[in-house]
Scaffold this motif. Sequence first.
Motif, PDB file in Angstrom:
ATOM      1  N   GLU A 118       0.835  -1.355   0.074  1.00  0.00           N
ATOM      2  CA  GLU A 118       0.002   0.002  -0.002  1.00  0.00           C
ATOM      3  C   GLU A 118       0.792   1.202   0.045  1.00  0.00           C
ATOM      4  OE1 GLU A 118      -3.585   2.407   2.702  1.00  0.00           O
ATOM      5  OE2 GLU A 118      -2.697   0.039   2.921  1.00  0.00           O
ATOM      6  N   PHE A 119       0.819   1.992  -1.157  1.00  0.00           N
ATOM      7  CA  PHE A 119       1.650   3.075  -1.296  1.00  0.00           C
ATOM      8  C   PHE A 119       0.884   4.395  -0.940  1.00  0.00           C
ATOM      9  CE2 PHE A 119       3.748   0.123  -3.882  1.00  0.00           C
ATOM     10  CZ  PHE A 119       5.119   0.359  -3.426  1.00  0.00           C
ATOM     11  N   SER A 120       1.422   5.736  -0.751  1.00  0.00           N
ATOM     12  CA  SER A 120       0.585   6.839  -0.392  1.00  0.00           C
ATOM     13  C   SER A 120      -0.102   7.311  -1.231  1.00  0.00           C
ATOM     14  CB  SER A 120       1.714   7.812   0.667  1.00  0.00           C
ATOM     15  OG  SER A 120       2.298   8.505  -0.717  1.00  0.00           O
ATOM     16  N   SER A 121      -0.104   7.115  -2.554  1.00  0.00           N
ATOM     17  CA  SER A 121      -0.589   7.968  -3.691  1.00  0.00           C
ATOM     18  C   SER A 121      -1.056   7.046  -4.624  1.00  0.00           C
ATOM     19  CB  SER A 121       0.443   9.003  -3.906  1.00  0.00           C
ATOM     20  OG  SER A 121       0.621   9.940  -2.983  1.00  0.00           O
ATOM     21  N   PRO A 122      -1.906   7.404  -5.602  1.00  0.00           N
ATOM     22  CA  PRO A 122      -2.216   6.542  -6.714  1.00  0.00           C
ATOM     23  C   PRO A 122      -1.140   5.792  -7.593  1.00  0.00           C
ATOM     24  CG  PRO A 122      -3.462   8.593  -6.722  1.00  0.00           C
ATOM     25  CD  PRO A 122      -2.367   8.839  -5.648  1.00  0.00           C
ATOM     26  N   THR A 123      -1.383   4.798  -8.082  1.00  0.00           N
ATOM     27  CA  THR A 123      -0.165   3.963  -8.729  1.00  0.00           C
ATOM     28  C   THR A 123      -0.664   3.554 -10.042  1.00  0.00           C
ATOM     29  OG1 THR A 123      -0.821   1.851  -7.682  1.00  0.00           O
ATOM     30  CG2 THR A 123       1.076   3.076  -6.594  1.00  0.00           C
ATOM     31  N   THR A 124       0.255   3.396 -10.958  1.00  0.00           N
ATOM     32  CA  THR A 124       0.049   2.736 -12.269  1.00  0.00           C
ATOM     33  C   THR A 124       0.932   1.683 -12.489  1.00  0.00           C
ATOM     34  OG1 THR A 124       1.030   4.693 -13.581  1.00  0.00           O
ATOM     35  CG2 THR A 124      -1.170   4.929 -13.363  1.00  0.00           C
ATOM     36  N   TYR A 125       0.367   0.589 -13.200  1.00  0.00           N
ATOM     37  CA  TYR A 125       1.308  -0.514 -13.440  1.00  0.00           C
ATOM     38  C   TYR A 125       1.233  -0.489 -15.298  1.00  0.00           C
ATOM     39  CZ  TYR A 125       1.187  -1.706  -8.674  1.00  0.00           C
ATOM     40  OH  TYR A 125       1.263  -1.889  -7.402  1.00  0.00           O
ATOM     41  N   GLU A 126       2.392  -0.412 -15.801  1.00  0.00           N
ATOM     42  CA  GLU A 126       2.566  -0.253 -17.303  1.00  0.00           C
ATOM     43  C   GLU A 126       3.551  -1.525 -17.651  1.00  0.00           C
ATOM     44  OE1 GLU A 126       3.553   3.571 -18.422  1.00  0.00           O
ATOM     45  OE2 GLU A 126       1.840   4.662 -17.261  1.00  0.00           O
TER      46      GLU A 126
END
Length: 306
Positions: free
Chosen positions: A260-268
């Motif tokens: 769980e990270f502090s901010s939105p994530t994207t996986y490309e």
Amino acid sequence: MKVKRKNLERLLNKLLFLRKDVLEYYLASELLHLELEKSYKGMYIDLYAIHAEENLPVFIEVQKDELDAVHSNQLKELIRHMDEGIILWIGTKASSHFTDELIELARVAEKSLQIQFLELDSYTIEQLDLLRQEDPVTAVRKIMSPEFHVPQFLLKAAARNMRERKGTPFAVRELSKTEKVNKSLMDLLRHTYPYFDNVLRSKSNLDRRQIQMGSGTGYIEIVLTAVSTPTKEAMLELRSTNHTTINTLQQIQNKLHKIEFSSPTTYETKRFVIHYGTTLSTEEIFEKLLPDFGRLIHVLIDFHRT
């Protein structure tokens, strides 16, 4: 054996970087702006700093073994191309076969130059060999412990050739806003995560928005962007720079999915990104980025263990 020697040299470099008091005690001076693995005129210097008393650069070359032809030639190149300064060679044995020629070269140089050859005590090498078997966090904790053995140096050869100084080129210059932010970020990362080698290494081009560093896996890099603008966001990235590492990156991403990270994530396909947006202050970005960086590198460290 070559890998083992290299690992020991890296540990010795890290020890001297993290415990700069050892070098300061020997030189009887504070060392300013200490950098690890600094690029200098096309050469890589193991450790680089400014001698506060002499206002001269200090170039430190570390070798786990006996001074050999390869390292001797590197020191010759440094003597020829440096403007002025103090050179320390630190290793296990300084053979007069090489030191005599280097000392003579230093004596006739038309520049302010000091060179010293220091032999390291064998017990320090034994302790480093034990540390090499520890995980990175434990190794750094032991290095920083007051009980850790302090390296001992034996001066084997030296030359001092002080000429008229060319001025004081090491006055602190005014940094740009981007440089100030990036320097502050790197200082915080080094203080918080000293066990991650790529954080400790010298970083050039801090005047650019992005700071790039290795991840511990070839062709996969970490990219930090702490300076945001109304149109360009701050972010933390893990990026594949070669198609051969896409599968490796995807394996790492599978582990990152569980964090769980502090901010939105994207996986490309070729990168993983944590987005901090365009509106946060520098302090707010640091508050989020620092712990996220720790979460990321712990995944990387665990990945490399398996």
